[in-house]
Design an enzyme around this catalytic site. Structure first.
Site, short mmCIF file in Angstrom:
data_model
loop_
_atom_site.label_atom_id
_atom_site.label_comp_id
_atom_site.label_asym_id
_atom_site.label_seq_id
_atom_site.Cartn_x
_atom_site.Cartn_y
_atom_site.Cartn_z
N CYS A 2 -33.79 63.92 100.70
CA CYS A 2 -34.48 63.70 101.97
C CYS A 2 -35.01 65.02 102.50
CB CYS A 2 -33.51 63.12 102.98
SG CYS A 2 -32.68 61.65 102.38
N ARG A 27 -43.10 64.33 98.44
CA ARG A 27 -42.04 63.76 97.61
C ARG A 27 -41.99 62.24 97.73
NH1 ARG A 27 -37.24 68.01 98.88
NH2 ARG A 27 -38.57 69.75 99.41
N TRP A 78 -35.25 59.55 101.48
CA TRP A 78 -35.30 59.06 100.11
C TRP A 78 -33.98 58.33 99.93
CZ3 TRP A 78 -38.22 57.79 96.30
CH2 TRP A 78 -37.73 57.71 95.00
N ASN A 104 -29.20 65.36 104.87
CA ASN A 104 -29.66 65.29 103.49
C ASN A 104 -28.43 65.50 102.61
OD1 ASN A 104 -31.08 65.44 101.13
ND2 ASN A 104 -31.91 67.48 101.51
N GLY A 105 -28.19 64.62 101.64
CA GLY A 105 -27.02 64.78 100.78
C GLY A 105 -26.27 63.46 100.67
N GLU A 505 -37.30 61.30 72.03
CA GLU A 505 -37.72 61.79 73.35
C GLU A 505 -38.48 63.12 73.21
OE1 GLU A 505 -38.22 60.54 76.01
OE2 GLU A 505 -38.19 62.08 77.53
N LYS A 509 -42.30 63.64 74.59
CA LYS A 509 -42.64 64.67 75.58
C LYS A 509 -43.79 65.52 75.04
CE LYS A 509 -41.31 63.61 78.58
NZ LYS A 509 -40.44 62.48 78.76
N GLU A 512 -47.19 63.49 74.95
CA GLU A 512 -47.79 63.05 76.21
C GLU A 512 -48.31 64.19 77.06
OE1 GLU A 512 -45.28 61.06 79.14
OE2 GLU A 512 -43.55 62.18 78.43
N HIS A 528 -38.51 59.10 52.34
CA HIS A 528 -39.06 57.77 52.05
C HIS A 528 -40.51 57.65 52.50
CE1 HIS A 528 -35.14 56.46 50.76
NE2 HIS A 528 -34.64 56.93 51.91
N LYS A 627 -47.73 57.53 86.83
CA LYS A 627 -46.28 57.68 87.04
C LYS A 627 -45.58 56.33 87.05
CE LYS A 627 -42.62 60.06 87.61
NZ LYS A 627 -42.11 60.67 86.37
C1 F6R Z 1 -42.70 59.43 79.73
C2 F6R Z 1 -42.65 58.48 80.81
C3 F6R Z 1 -42.90 57.05 80.50
C4 F6R Z 1 -41.95 56.16 81.30
C5 F6R Z 1 -42.29 54.69 81.09
C6 F6R Z 1 -41.33 53.78 81.79
O1 F6R Z 1 -42.40 60.72 80.16
O2 F6R Z 1 -42.41 58.83 81.93
O3 F6R Z 1 -42.77 56.80 79.15
O4 F6R Z 1 -40.65 56.43 80.88
O5 F6R Z 1 -43.59 54.43 81.57
O6 F6R Z 1 -41.31 54.01 83.16
P1 F6R Z 1 -40.11 53.58 84.05
O7 F6R Z 1 -38.92 54.34 83.62
O8 F6R Z 1 -40.54 53.92 85.46
O9 F6R Z 1 -39.92 52.11 83.85
#
Ligand code: F6R
Length: 632
Positions: A2, A27, A78, A104-105, A505, A509, A512, A528, A627
């Site tokens: 927050c 945020r 938040w 906050n916390g 993962e 990363k 993307e 293989h 996002k």
């Molecule tokens: C990669 C990334 C995406 C999300 C995916 C699912 O860095 O952020 O692959 O992980 O779109 O999103 P959530 O977790 O919000 O369902």
């Protein structure tokens, strides 16, 4: 996390508070509010004005309020305890409304405190943990009524109040276990803001027209660039004429003043060049916060499961459904759930799950993992699974999100708002939460003893420090490895066991945010097919930490080395031998294999970021991505 602001001086507080809250709103908070000290007929009272939603809503509400206050506190929330709502929005007040606070916390012992306070006659109006602070300060300030105190059978004697806001805040803090950045005002001490800090940031500044407090320097950077960053256990009393600082005993102290020379953009990122790095560096905190309150009285507890222990004991199949990075967290969970609880676990892309006809019975547990809590594919899969009779358990970062609402139970990862499009700290929060779930399942199935669970829980907590070690020591090694990868057209991430899950993962990363093609393979599968890709200089990034499959992984890497691959290895600190086949070694501290995903992923996040920056990419907003993905 927050946001907190506070001001006392000779200007109109409401404008300063709103500007501060707007600075913190990047945020994406879910509700906002202010408490303003105003006087009618010479008597000061506190007006609390709150709104669900963005600060703009609060701003238009305040535009119509003739507030002449020159002292007040504000908050953007938040949500952690309690849904986003008017009642849960800060500021919170004492029973008679003469004390208001913003916080906050997380208060870990809020449930006990709330019960004790309620027994003594306090009335609660929210679901938040924060509200107990307002009532504790009220008792310390005005005195505690005679009544029943928790833990006693007899009536507790009345206690006299100290009638000193700063002293009352100090006293209240002695009862609280947890993290807090706190600012309080009291109608009986006009113009005074009392501030406390433990494990939650607080900065304080003195400008030409008054005194300021905030949870983030960004909110007071216009007023002053010389700030005090309050340390744990330190307190501050802000008044229009100046600020005094004390320790927990009330002894005056003189904290150091820090000069801020960041511009606004840097300040929003906490001094980091981009949100991605800021969020990667927050990961030790995410581990700690996600574990807070989970081991009470030596017992692992996940109260929000929505399932009784008997129901959990009947679970005979687990599906983890998720997308992208969250899906990768599921791959880690599969290893843990099958290893510890011995329950078959399948991990499925949510987008596929609903178009299959998975075997679901009333004893199937579906775990839906989603950072945003609003991914369309995951939501559709949850609905489908529930129709078919499964219990659905959500793991999400967003309180009150659709995933949380539509699941039978939910664990909130404590990553706080994630801004960079690429998930980093959310992934760590998800893996830690899933690890807790795996431990709980193992405990109710009597596959692990309570003692074993406690020991594993402690080791899980140690990963916070291990991540910090990586952040502090491996920067140069990661930079060198990134230089070796940046001009490649493609890269392979390999590992075995946990390492194979982590590789997925790492590859996601890299692709993307750097737009460099990358794939993950179980190292044993290389021969293989994928090994055909390898020619001199081809980057192979391996997770080869000390684990039962270490030797096998090394053998697979030798096959790549023989074909001229450029090999980057994430290895265990102290493993000197690996340098014989690796061109670059990035070390992580020794860690139990079960927890290696939490630490070994961190250098891969940093590597992807370095490569992306070297290739001139925007690491926070990669092309074509959003996002939260609310379309199927
Ligand atoms: C990669 C990334 C995406 C999300 C995916 C699912 O860095 O952020 O692959 O992980 O779109 O999103 P959530 O977790 O919000 O369902």
């Amino acid at each position: 996390m927050c946001g907190i602001v506070g001001y006392t001086g000779d200007e109109l507080a409401k404008d300063i508070l709103i500007n501060g809250l707007k600075r913190l709103e990047y945020r994406g908070y879910d509700s906002a509010g202010v408490a303003l000290e105003d006087a009618t007929g010479g008597v000061t009272h506190i007006d609390v004005i709150r709104r669900v939603g963005k600060v703009a809503g609060l701003e238009s509400e305040l535009a119509g309020v003739d507030a002449t206050a020159t002292c007040g506190i504000g908050h953007t929330r938040w949500a952690t305890h309690g849904r986003p709502s008017m009642a849960n929005a800060h500021p919170h007040t004492s029973c008679d409304g003469r004390i208001a606070i913003v916080h906050n916390g997380i208060i870990e012992n809020f449930a006990e405190l709330r019960e004790e306070l309620a027994q003594r006659g306090h009335t609660f109006t929210s679901d938040t943990d924060t509200e107990v602070f307002a009532h504790l300060i009220e008792e310390a300030y005005y005195g505690r009524p005679a009544g029943v105190a928790a833990g006693t059978t007899a009536g507790a004697p009345a206690a006299l109040g100290c009638h000193d806001l700063m002293a009352a805040v100090r006293e209240a803090c002695t009862h609280v276990v947890g993290a807090y950045g706190l600012a309080a005002v009291c109608a009986d001490e006009p113009g005074v803001i009392a501030v406390a800090r433990k494990d939650s940031p607080i900065v304080i500044g003195r400008g030409a027209r008054g005194s300021y407090v905030a949870s983030d320097v960004i909110a007071l950077i216009d007023a002053t660039r010389d700030v005090v960053v309050l340390e744990d256990g330190q307190f501050a009393r802000l008044a229009p004429e100046g600020i005094t600082y004390t320790d927990a005993e009330g002894t005056p102290i003189e904290p150091a003043v820090t000069h801020i020379d960041w511009d606004i953009d840097m300040a929003e990122k906490g001094g980091y060049p981009d949100f991605m790095l800021k969020e990667i560096c927050e990961q030790p905190r995410v581990v700690r916060d996600t574990l807070v309150g989970r081991m009470t009285g030596g017992e692992l507890t996940i109260d929000e499961l929505g399932l009784s222990l008997e129901e959990l004991n009947l679970i005979d199949r687990v599906y983890v459904i998720a997308c992208g990075t969250s899906y990768h967290a599921g791959l880690i969970a599969k290893n843990l759930i099958e290893m510890w609880a011995r329950i078959p676990c399948e991990v499925e892309a949510a987008s596929e799950f609903r178009y299959r006809n998975p075997i679901i019975t009333p004893s199937t547990l579906v775990v839906a993992v989603s950072q945003s809590g609003e991914t369309a594919d995951t939501l559709a899969a949850i609905r489908d699974a529930r129709i078919k009779g499964a219990k659905v358990f959500g793991i999400t970062n967003v309180v009150g999100s659709p995933v949380a609402r539509e699941s039978d139970g939910v664990i909130y990862t404590k990553a706080n708002k994630e801004i960079a499009v690429a998930s980093t700290k959310s992934f760590i929060g998800q893996v830690v939460s899933l690890t807790l779930l795996a431990l709980l399942l193992a405990q109710v199935k009597y596959r692990l003893t309570v003692g074993q669970v406690r020991m594993l829980f402690r080791e899980l907590g140690d990963t916070a420090e291990q991540i910090q070690w990586i952040l502090d020591t491996q920067k140069d090694a990661i930079h060198e490895a990134a230089l070796a990868c940046k001009d490649a057209h493609s890269a392979l991430f390999v590992g075995r066991g946990m390492g194979a899950a982590i590789a997925n993962e790492g590859a996601l990363k890299l692709k993307e945010i750097s737009y460099l093609h990358a794939e993950a393979y179980a190292a044993g599968e290389m021969k293989h097919g994928p090994i055909a890709l390898i020619d001199p200089g081809f980057p192979v990034i391996a997770i080869a930490t000390k684990s039962p499959v270490y030797d096998k992984t090394v053998s697979n890497l030798k096959e790549c080395e023989a074909r001229g691959a450029k090999i980057v290895v994430v290895a265990t600190e102290g493993d000197e031998d690996i340098a014989q086949i690796a061109d670059h070694v990035i070390y992580i501290p020794p860690v139990r294999d079960a927890f290696s995903a939490i630490t070994a992923t961190v250098p891969l996040q940093l590597l992807a970021r370095e490569v992306a920056l070297m290739r001139g990419c925007d690491v926070d907003q990669p092309r074509n991505l959003a996002k939260s993905v609310t379309v199927e």
